[in-house]
Design a protein around this motif. Sequence first.
Motif, short mmCIF file in Angstrom:
data_model
loop_
_atom_site.label_atom_id
_atom_site.label_comp_id
_atom_site.label_asym_id
_atom_site.label_seq_id
_atom_site.Cartn_x
_atom_site.Cartn_y
_atom_site.Cartn_z
N ASP A 10 -11.33 10.39 17.63
CA ASP A 10 -12.51 9.34 17.34
C ASP A 10 -12.51 8.05 18.05
N ARG A 11 -10.96 7.44 17.82
CA ARG A 11 -10.70 6.02 18.71
C ARG A 11 -10.15 6.14 19.70
N LEU A 12 -9.27 7.25 20.02
CA LEU A 12 -8.03 6.87 20.75
C LEU A 12 -8.45 8.08 22.25
N GLY A 104 7.31 12.31 16.75
CA GLY A 104 7.69 10.75 16.59
C GLY A 104 6.76 9.91 16.91
N TRP A 105 7.01 8.68 16.66
CA TRP A 105 5.65 7.76 16.83
C TRP A 105 6.30 6.40 17.10
N HIS A 106 5.99 5.80 18.33
CA HIS A 106 6.38 4.23 18.45
C HIS A 106 5.16 3.53 19.05
N LEU A 107 4.81 2.55 18.23
CA LEU A 107 3.34 1.83 18.70
C LEU A 107 4.00 0.47 18.69
N ASP A 110 1.60 -5.05 17.65
CA ASP A 110 0.16 -5.70 17.78
C ASP A 110 -0.62 -4.44 17.18
N GLN A 111 -0.30 -3.31 17.24
CA GLN A 111 -1.37 -2.18 17.10
C GLN A 111 -1.07 -1.51 15.94
N TRP A 112 -0.05 -2.06 14.95
CA TRP A 112 0.11 -1.29 13.66
C TRP A 112 -0.81 -1.72 12.52
N GLY A 113 -1.06 -1.17 11.65
CA GLY A 113 -1.92 -1.36 10.58
C GLY A 113 -3.54 -0.97 11.01
N HIS A 114 -3.57 -0.16 11.83
CA HIS A 114 -5.01 0.23 12.10
C HIS A 114 -5.15 2.01 11.83
N GLY A 115 -4.03 2.52 11.35
CA GLY A 115 -4.35 4.25 11.38
C GLY A 115 -3.95 4.85 12.73
N TYR A 116 -3.67 4.04 13.91
CA TYR A 116 -3.52 4.80 15.08
C TYR A 116 -2.53 5.77 15.07
N ALA A 117 -1.44 5.60 14.57
CA ALA A 117 -0.19 6.54 14.72
C ALA A 117 -0.65 7.74 13.97
N THR A 118 -1.29 7.79 12.85
CA THR A 118 -1.45 8.96 12.42
C THR A 118 -2.69 9.55 12.92
N GLU A 119 -3.72 8.87 13.61
CA GLU A 119 -4.79 9.62 14.19
C GLU A 119 -4.12 10.33 15.34
N ALA A 143 15.34 3.49 5.53
CA ALA A 143 14.50 2.27 5.10
C ALA A 143 13.18 2.23 5.89
N ASN A 144 12.92 3.21 6.64
CA ASN A 144 11.80 3.20 7.73
C ASN A 144 10.55 3.67 6.82
N THR A 145 10.24 3.03 5.81
CA THR A 145 9.00 3.33 4.88
C THR A 145 7.70 3.56 5.68
N ALA A 146 7.59 2.61 6.78
CA ALA A 146 6.18 2.84 7.74
C ALA A 146 6.15 4.05 8.16
N SER A 147 7.33 4.78 8.77
CA SER A 147 7.22 5.91 9.31
C SER A 147 7.26 6.88 8.23
N GLN A 148 7.89 6.88 7.08
CA GLN A 148 7.53 8.09 6.17
C GLN A 148 6.03 7.99 5.77
N ALA A 149 5.45 6.88 5.68
CA ALA A 149 4.04 6.83 5.25
C ALA A 149 3.15 7.58 6.22
N VAL A 150 3.57 7.34 7.51
CA VAL A 150 2.68 8.14 8.38
C VAL A 150 2.95 9.77 8.24
N CYS A 151 4.07 10.12 7.94
CA CYS A 151 4.77 11.63 7.57
C CYS A 151 3.78 11.96 6.39
N ALA A 152 3.63 11.27 5.31
CA ALA A 152 2.95 11.65 4.26
C ALA A 152 1.34 11.81 4.46
N ARG A 153 1.02 10.83 5.46
CA ARG A 153 -0.41 10.53 5.53
C ARG A 153 -0.84 12.23 6.52
N LEU A 154 0.22 12.69 7.39
CA LEU A 154 -0.23 13.80 8.07
C LEU A 154 0.09 15.01 7.15
C1 LIG Z 1 5.95 3.82 12.09
C2 LIG Z 1 4.77 3.11 12.80
C3 LIG Z 1 4.00 3.88 14.10
C4 LIG Z 1 3.67 3.16 11.90
O1 LIG Z 1 2.41 2.44 12.22
P1 LIG Z 1 1.39 2.13 11.23
O2 LIG Z 1 0.24 1.25 12.14
O3 LIG Z 1 1.69 1.71 9.95
O4 LIG Z 1 0.77 3.62 10.83
P2 LIG Z 1 -0.70 4.37 10.93
O5 LIG Z 1 -1.12 4.37 12.26
O6 LIG Z 1 -0.73 5.37 10.08
O7 LIG Z 1 -1.39 3.05 10.14
C5 LIG Z 1 -1.61 2.99 8.89
C6 LIG Z 1 -2.23 1.82 8.23
O8 LIG Z 1 -3.16 1.51 8.97
C7 LIG Z 1 -4.09 1.05 7.92
N1 LIG Z 1 -5.50 1.41 8.29
C8 LIG Z 1 -6.44 0.19 8.76
N2 LIG Z 1 -7.65 0.67 9.29
C9 LIG Z 1 -7.43 2.18 9.19
C10 LIG Z 1 -8.31 3.26 9.77
N3 LIG Z 1 -9.62 2.99 10.38
N4 LIG Z 1 -7.79 4.52 9.36
C11 LIG Z 1 -6.68 4.52 8.95
N5 LIG Z 1 -5.75 3.74 8.63
C12 LIG Z 1 -6.23 2.43 8.65
C13 LIG Z 1 -3.75 1.87 6.74
O9 LIG Z 1 -4.22 1.35 5.54
C14 LIG Z 1 -2.45 1.67 6.83
O10 LIG Z 1 -1.99 -0.04 6.37
P3 LIG Z 1 -0.74 0.06 5.15
O11 LIG Z 1 0.39 0.61 5.98
O12 LIG Z 1 -0.79 -1.31 5.12
O13 LIG Z 1 -1.40 0.70 3.96
C15 LIG Z 1 5.20 1.68 13.25
O14 LIG Z 1 5.53 0.98 12.20
C16 LIG Z 1 6.25 1.60 14.46
O15 LIG Z 1 5.76 1.91 15.44
N6 LIG Z 1 7.25 1.30 13.97
C17 LIG Z 1 8.46 1.24 15.17
C18 LIG Z 1 8.74 2.35 15.45
C19 LIG Z 1 9.42 3.50 14.67
O16 LIG Z 1 10.32 3.17 13.66
N7 LIG Z 1 8.89 4.81 14.85
C20 LIG Z 1 9.55 5.89 13.92
C21 LIG Z 1 10.98 6.28 14.14
S1 LIG Z 1 11.25 7.41 13.10
#
Ligand SMILES: CC(C)(COP(=O)(O)OP(=O)(O)OC[C@H]1O[C@@H](n2cnc3c(N)ncnc32)[C@H](O)[C@@H]1OP(=O)(O)O)[C@@H](O)C(=O)NCCC(=O)NCCS
Length: 178
Positions: A10-12, A104-107, A110-119, A143-154
Motif C-alpha cells: 500500500d505504501r511502499l 531480516g530488517w534494517h530500517l 528516521d523511518q522507525w515507528g510507521h509500520g514500514y518494516a512489518t509491511e 534485547a532487540n524487542t523492536a525486532s521481536q515485535a516485528v516478528c510477532a506482527r508478522l
Molecule cells: C527492528 C526495526 C526494523 C523495527 O522497526 P519499527 O519501525 O519499530 O517496526 P514496524 O515497521 O513494524 O513499525 C511498528 C511501529 O510503527 C507504529 N505505526 C505507526 N503507524 C503505523 C501504521 N500505519 N501501520 C502499522 N504500524 C504503525 C506501530 O504502532 C509500531 O510502533 P510501536 O513499536 O511504538 O508500537 C527497527 O528498529 C530497526 O531497523 N532496528 C535496527 C536494525 C535491527 O536491529 N534489525 C533487526 C536485527 S535482528
Amino acid sequence: MASLEILRTDRLVLTRWTAEYEDFLFDMYSRWEVQQYMGRVPAVMTDPSAIPDLLKRWESLRDGVQGVWAIFKDEPSATPVGSILLKSIPASGTGEPSGDIEIGWHLHPDQWGHGYATEAASAVLAAGFSSGLDRVVAVTRTANTASQAVCARLGMTHLGLSDEYYDVTCELFEILRP
Ligand SMILES: CC(C)(COP(=O)(O)OP(=O)(O)OC[C@H]1O[C@@H](n2cnc3c(N)ncnc32)[C@H](O)[C@@H]1OP(=O)(O)O)[C@@H](O)C(=O)NCCC(=O)NCCS
C-alpha cells in the motif's frame, strides 16, 4: 531462478539497491542504533568504501525473491527507508548454509515507528511462500524487542533461544507457508 525485480505494498515499493544509494546505506549502517544487535560482535560501519563491496555481496544473493530488498516510500526515486533480507542463514560452527532461509530488517531510524518494516517484510514473505518456500526463520538478540515485535506482527512463532545460527545465541522465530 530469475530474480524478482519489484514488489509493491500500500505504501511502499521494494526494489534492489544500486550505487545511487551508497550515501544512504552508509548513513544507516554507520549508526549504532541500527547496528547494536547485529552480528557476533556488533560494530558500526566506519568506512564508506565498504558499501560497494556490500552491494556486490548482496547482488550475489539474488535468487528469485531471495536477496536484499531496498524499501522506498511510494516510488524507487522517493525516500529510502531501509532493507529487507531474505536469504540462506549460516549454521553455527561451520558457517555453511544451514538449509534454512531467514528474513531480516534494517530500517533507517528516521523511518522507525510507521509500520514500514512489518509491511515490507510481509510482502517479501508472501512472495517467498508463493515462490515455494515452506518455512522462514528470523533470529534476534534477546534485547532487540523492536525486532521481536516485528516478528510477532508478522505472525511468526517464537521458538525460544537457539544457538543454531551465526555462532550467537538468539531468540528464534519461524513462520510456515500458510
Ligand atoms: C527492528 C526495526 C526494523 C523495527 O522497526 P519499527 O519501525 O519499530 O517496526 P514496524 O515497521 O513494524 O513499525 C511498528 C511501529 O510503527 C507504529 N505505526 C505507526 N503507524 C503505523 C501504521 N500505519 N501501520 C502499522 N504500524 C504503525 C506501530 O504502532 C509500531 O510502533 P510501536 O513499536 O511504538 O508500537 C527497527 O528498529 C530497526 O531497523 N532496528 C535496527 C536494525 C535491527 O536491529 N534489525 C533487526 C536485527 S535482528
